[in-house]
Structure formats: C-alpha cells, structure tokens
Design an enzyme around this catalytic site. Structure first.
Site, PDB file in Angstrom:
ATOM      1  CD  GLU A   1      -2.815  -1.406   2.320  1.00  0.00           C
ATOM      2  OE1 GLU A   1      -2.847  -0.530   3.194  1.00  0.00           O
ATOM      3  OE2 GLU A   1      -3.502  -2.436   2.360  1.00  0.00           O
TER       4      GLU A   1
ATOM      5  CD  GLU B   1      -4.141  -5.882   3.209  1.00  0.00           C
ATOM      6  OE1 GLU B   1      -4.938  -5.077   3.716  1.00  0.00           O
ATOM      7  OE2 GLU B   1      -2.927  -5.866   3.432  1.00  0.00           O
TER       8      GLU B   1
END
Ligand code: BMA
Length: 386
Positions: A193, A299
């Site tokens: 991320e 995710e």
C-alpha cells in the site's frame, strides 16, 4: 538446487515431448524472479498462473489463528465453519518481528504461526505473508508516518539494523517446512500500500528512487545474500477506490523484481459500482499478462460486512462484470479480529450466525471461486496436466 531444478525441468520437457502432449500450455515452465527457487515454489508459480485463467482462489488473513469469537483453537476457521471449506489462500502477518518478541502485533504467536502455515500447506493451501514492519528509526509501528526508507538504504545509518530484521525474516522462512522437510513456498508481500501515505514507506514519505532501491535491495539480500529460495514477491499498491489507479506503476521496482502484481483495495468493494472496479481488475490482469506475472487482489473486504449480500452483490461482480477480471489469481479478505480481544467489530469474512453467512456460502458454491477443498495440487508440476 539450480542444477537439480534444471535437470528436472529438462526431464519434464523431454517426457512431455515424447508423450506427445497436445496442449502447448503444458510444455511451458516459467521461472519466477528467483531462478534458484525451490521446485515447489516454481510449481506454485506456474500453477497459480495457469489456474488464474479459469478460477479465482479465495483467501483469508489469519484464518487458522483466531476468529470472531475464538482464539487459537485447533482446526477452527470461521471460513470453514461458514462455507464447509478452509480458504485456498492463507494470509499471515509478521509485524512486530523486530526484537525478541514471541507474537506479532495482533498477538499471534510466531511458533504457532509456523505450525498453522504447515497445516494449511499440507492440506494443499497457499501461504502469503505480509509485514507491517516497525519504523526503523523511531521503533514505532508501521503507521508512524515519519519518512523511514532513506535511513535503511545501503550506506545509511540504520542499514545494519534493517539487515538484522531481514536476517531474522530469512531464518523464519527456513523454518517453514512441509512434513517431508521441503521448504514451504510463500507469497511474500512487503512494503504494501505504498501509494497511500499511512505507512513510513508510503507515497508522501518516499521518493520513487528510494522505494525502488528498498524493494530491490530486499529481494537481492534475501535471495542472493541469504539464499532464501522459497519466496515469490508480491507488489501491492493500494488502489483507494480507483483514486490511485494511474499510480499503480509509478514506483514499480521492475519485472526482474516482482512475481505477482497485487492490488489492495477496500473502498472499491464498499458501495462502489462493481463494474468500475472490474475494469481496473481487468487492467491488472492485462498488465500481468503483458509482463508474464500473476495478478491478485491481495487485500480487500468491508469491515463488519454490513450488506448481507456483499459476497454476491459486490465482490463476485467485481470479477464478473468485465470478463477479463476473472483472470485474477486470488482474492484475500482481511482478518476476523477477535471481538473480545479488540473490544470492537473488526471482521472481513462471515462467521457462523452473521447475516452475511448464507451469502458467503453461495459465493463459495460459485464455479469461479475456489476454496481449499477444490484446489488441484499446487506444488507439483504434474498439476498442470489436470
Ligand atoms: C490492519 C488492522 C490492524 C492490524 C493490522 C495488521 O489492517 O487489521 O488491526 O493490526 O492490519 O494485521
């Protein structure tokens, strides 16, 4: 290992040519970025790629360690109790790994984790590991937003300390073994991320050069210096409901350093039109095809699953709206935080009794999605023939 692998592949090619195998697909064995990867790791890499063409594997974070209402009870899994099967992919987390601590940041004991990783692997499941790495300068958490990458690059002041963390991680990976002693392949997903700015390696905290250097150093150190050969490397920017879509490749370390093109995205499965997300997943599939990599939704989820039809109305159409998006290899929903321990609702898969549980069962029964009990053998190359 390199020689052994090549001889093995040579024999395999020879055998397949002789046996007149008609499907050309079966003749192709791709090597991951680690040319010395173990036989099981190479098999997993190839089988994931092949299976992705027709199926999307379902995964869940911390599935065997705890669930919404239980903690470390042998054999248990919220996913299994709702759907009848364990997930095909098991996500694990080594955050808080830095010192001599026995458990990760979510209190999962590292020795127990090794046991659960073995169990999942022995049943044929796939293992992925993320690392909410502590801040190397402040020793704070990964959410410490002080820029931290420059300090750990080669030659910088915290480099040796950082290498000790990687040493510890390398040791951990060599403890992951099947019952016959072979190393368990792991989809390793570091520095995730990075297109968001909530971690010390995030977008605002790091230049392109710093991020790319960190990534490449990590691969080279683990693979070439430490001799770790049971890892596939997963790159996983956060898509932020499409907002970071154009940024996906900005800090890409290069095809020589990545095996899986992942994407993390929570916002796109929380009320956003699934068709829009599906187009972005389709883009990811095409990009992966172009680079000969594996695409994954590494995710996702919605905390608390407020829509009881979330699995079939939101998640499934994200793969179905654009047929190309069906080429995603796996989707992993985040953990089912233990309510008593956390004193709050923090779950991303259904648990027995939750209003979304029947819908998760419908999702599990859909042809496109594969749970553990539907997996072909992933760790042998013969699986390609099935
Ligand atoms: C986050 C949350 C945190 C957890 C972390 C690492 O997204 O689930 O509670 O500590 O992941 O697992």
């Amino acid at each position: 290992m390199k020689t052994v692998s090549y001889i093995l592949f040579g024999l395999l090619f020879f055998f397949m040519e002789c046996s007149n195998v008609s499907d050309n697909e079966q003749l192709k064995v791709d090597l991951p970025i680690d040319e010395n990867a173990t036989t099981e790791t190479v098999a997993l890499y190839n089988n994931l790629k092949l299976l992705a063409k027709t199926k999307v594997l379902y995964g869940h974070q911390d599935d065997l360690a705890y669930g919404y209402s239980w903690w470390a009870e042998s054999g248990r899994s919220d996913v299994k109790e709702v759907t009848g099967s364990y997930p095909a992919v098991y996500g694990w987390e080594i955050g808080d790994f830095r010192q001599d601590v026995e458990a990760n940041l979510d209190r999962v004991n590292f020795e127990s984790m090794k046991g659960w990783i073995n169990e999942g692997y022995e049943r044929g499941g796939i293992i992925t590991l993320a690392w909410h790495m502590n801040h190397p300068v402040t020793d704070g958490s990964s959410w410490d937003k002080t820029p931290g990458v420059a300090a750990i690059l080669p030659g910088a002041e915290q480099h040796e300390k950082f290498k000790k963390w990687l040493d510890k991680f390398a040791d951990f990976t060599q403890d992951l073994k099947g019952n016959d002693g072979e190393l368990i392949p792991v989809l390793f997903r570091p520095y995730h991320e990075h297109t968001g700015s909530w971690f010390w390696w995030g977008e605002e905290q790091t230049t392109v050069e710093e991020y790319v250097t960190l990534w490449r150093f990590t691969v080279e150190y683990l693979r070439d210096t430490k001799g770790v050969h049971n890892l596939l490397y997963v790159y996983s920017p956060d898509n932020q409901a499409g907002r970071e879509f154009d940024n996906y490749l900005t800090k890409y370390p290069g095809d020589e350093y990545v095996d899986v093109l992942g994407m993390d995205d929570y916002g796109s499965v929380n009320g956003r039109n699934p068709a829009d997300f599906s187009n972005e997943l389709a883009w990811l599939v095409e990009e992966a095809e172009r680079r000969n990599k594996i695409p994954a939704l590494s995710e996702t989820g919605v905390e608390g699953i407020p829509n009881p039809k979330w699995w079939t109305e939101q998640l499934a159409p994200s793969f179905e709206s654009n047929p190309k998006a069906k080429g995603i290899a796996y989707v992993l929903t985040w953990r089912n935080g233990n309510k008593e321990l956390l004193q709050r609702e923090h779950f991303y898969a259904s648990y027995p009794g939750h209003p979304s549980a029947p819908d998760m069962k419908v999702f599990r029964d859909m042809d496109l999605f594969v749970f553990e009990d539907e997996l072909p053998a992933m760790y042998t190359l013969e699986a390609k023939n099935k």
